[in-house]
Enzyme design. Structure first.
Site, mmCIF file in Angstrom:
data_model
loop_
_atom_site.group_PDB
_atom_site.id
_atom_site.type_symbol
_atom_site.label_atom_id
_atom_site.label_comp_id
_atom_site.label_asym_id
_atom_site.label_seq_id
_atom_site.Cartn_x
_atom_site.Cartn_y
_atom_site.Cartn_z
ATOM 1 N N ASP A 111 0.856 -1.195 0.000
ATOM 2 C CA ASP A 111 0.000 0.000 0.000
ATOM 3 C C ASP A 111 0.887 1.239 0.000
ATOM 4 O O ASP A 111 1.992 1.237 0.548
ATOM 5 C CB ASP A 111 -1.018 -0.015 1.150
ATOM 6 C CG ASP A 111 -0.426 -0.436 2.482
ATOM 7 O OD1 ASP A 111 0.807 -0.580 2.583
ATOM 8 O OD2 ASP A 111 -1.199 -0.609 3.446
ATOM 9 N N GLU A 172 -5.711 3.688 3.650
ATOM 10 C CA GLU A 172 -6.186 4.321 4.889
ATOM 11 C C GLU A 172 -7.674 4.650 4.837
ATOM 12 O O GLU A 172 -8.297 4.823 5.870
ATOM 13 C CB GLU A 172 -5.375 5.597 5.185
ATOM 14 C CG GLU A 172 -3.912 5.351 5.539
ATOM 15 C CD GLU A 172 -3.708 4.629 6.869
ATOM 16 O OE1 GLU A 172 -4.678 4.472 7.633
ATOM 17 O OE2 GLU A 172 -2.562 4.216 7.136
HETATM 18 ZN ZN LIG Z 1 -2.681 3.230 8.853
HETATM 19 ZN ZN LIG Z 2 -1.019 1.066 7.263
#
Ligand SMILES: [Zn+2]
Ligand SMILES: [Zn+2]
Length: 438
Positions: A111, A172
């Site tokens: 990510d 997030e």
């Molecule tokens: Zn986070």
């Molecule tokens: Zn994270």
């Protein structure tokens, strides 16, 4: 890593600094030649990876705005000779390393997004983007993904099959994985297995994981009653009934967060107190209107079965009480427009095989088996990839007490020992090679 409720204080993990975990380190046993090549290649590119990580750290971008980050990733993968797709589910980037030989197809996910944060950074290469900070370590995850791509590209002639690199935006917000899948990720790539990691407070040089869920299952329970002529009694009954349906009473060691990582009670002990529980993790929120009384509370459970059983139990407790006629509904995860946040669920066989192969190459002390899940409302949308493809989510140790570094994501003093980049690239390049050969 998405944290549903509140920022956790760094002090919660001070116990970790005192416990025996911290003596772990990389201690290679006799690796076969390809894993020696992995380690020499990682050593050779390590300084460049640290530079890349710091560049991302200085230029963080929040969920959905990862334009620069994705351009850097795409350029890097193209230079390595990978096939690259951009704009997958927003600023998602997919790199394909095809060895040209038939074989397994393994995906690695990283990510890439940062977070809104005004908390001053503790490093001297802090963010140039006001109000944005890599306080969850995704700059490290991105760099490790690029490092693994570099290492495996360097070994391409010795490999069979295909390796996919999935650089995912908007973790997030709990949106990026779903957006990539909705945008046809699994038409573009056909992985047999998928893997990924998150930085964690375990010591640098280690990884940690378990099969099944790696975070607690959590939900917000809402009980709705018809307005009663004695609402206080109804609230009192509901609170007491739910409190006593929990696994642990108010004085249990479970509630002391200092025990989370203790060698005797914490998640690394096979008999951990965080293995089997249901627990109410917030105050009760009471909302009265002219015709309804609603009671809400956050519920955590160590397993999905425990979560479901708890919800069934409280429903039945109300239905068999004198308040049964006033009950309107028992609901959970009911908020419209809010994503349901889920824990990654690790495939048992792949968890066992991959942790075994990493320990056999890098030494047992590098792999920490976990037996429980802390009662926090953490999630990671890596969970959505695992709904289609079996895989494993690991915690990568980033703390170093000698340097005063505590790698607890979302905490004000969050920092990582950058040696963890080396650990991540080595361990998971080797792991992917072993999976291709399996
Ligand atoms: Zn986070
Ligand atoms: Zn994270």
């Amino acid at each position: 890593m998405t944290l549903a409720t509140k920022i956790i204080r760094t002090s919660l993990i001070v116990q970790l600094l005192l416990c025996g975990l911290l003596t772990f380190g990389q201690n290679a046993t006799m690796p076969s030649s390809i894993h020696q090549s992995v380690q020499s290649h990682t050593d050779a590119i390590f300084d460049s990876l640290v530079k890349i990580r710091r560049d991302f750290h200085v230029n963080p971008e929040v969920s959905g705005k990862e334009k620069r980050t994705s351009e850097k990733i795409a350029a890097y993968l193209l230079a390595l000779g990978l096939e690259v797709k951009t704009g997958v589910g927003g600023y998602g980037v997919v790199g394909i390393l095809n060895t040209g030989r038939a074989g397994k197809r393994i995906a690695w996910r990283a990510d890439i997004d940062a977070m809104p944060s005004d908390i001053p950074d503790v490093v001297d290469f802090s963010s140039k983007n006001k109000g944005v900070r890599h306080i969850c370590g995704h700059d490290v995850h991105t760099t490790i993904g690029m490092g693994i791509a570099n290492v495996l590209a360097s070994q391409k002639e010795k490999l069979e099959g295909t390796i996919y690199f999935v650089f995912q935006p908007a973790e997030e917000m709990n949106k990026g994985a779903k957006a990539m899948i909705a945008d046809g990720l699994f038409n573009l790539i056909k992985p047999d297995e998928i893997y990924g990691l998150h930085i964690s407070p375990y010591p640098v040089g280690t990884i940690a994981t378990k099969s099944a869920n790696v975070y607690t299952h959590f939900t917000i329970v809402e009980i709705a009653y018809k307005t009663s002529n004695n609402p206080d009694a109804l609230v009192d009954f509901t609170k007491k009934m739910m409190m006593s349906a929990q696994t642990y009473g108010p004085n249990a060691k479970f509630w002391d967060n200092n025990n989370l990582f203790s060698p005797e009670l914490g998640v690394t002990n096979p008999n951990t107190i965080y293995k089997d529980y249901t627990a109410l993790m917030s105050d009760f929120y009471i909302k009265k209107s002219s015709d309804t009384l609603k009671i809400r509370v956050v519920l955590n459970a160590s397993t999905k079965e425990r979560l479901d059983a708890f919800l069934a139990l409280i429903k039945s407790n109300i239905e068999t009480s004198k308040y049964s006629k006033e009950l309107l509904s028992v609901r959970f995860n009911f908020q419209k427009g809010l994503p349901v946040m889920e824990t990654p669920m690790n495939d048992e066989e792949l968890t066992n095989k991959t942790t075994k192969s990493i320990s056999s190459i890098y030494g047992k002390q590098g792999v920490i088996p976990l037996y429980g899940v802390p009662p926090f409302q953490f999630s990671d949308d890596f969970a959505y990839f695992q709904k289609s493809v079996p895989g494993v989510y690991y915690f990568l140790g980033g703390s170093n007490p000698e340097k005063g570094i505590v790698a607890m994501p979302h905490t004000p003093n969050f920092e990582v020992d950058e040696e963890c980049i080396k650990t991540g690239v080595n361990y998971f390049s080797s792991m992917i090679i072993e999976r291709l050969n399996d």
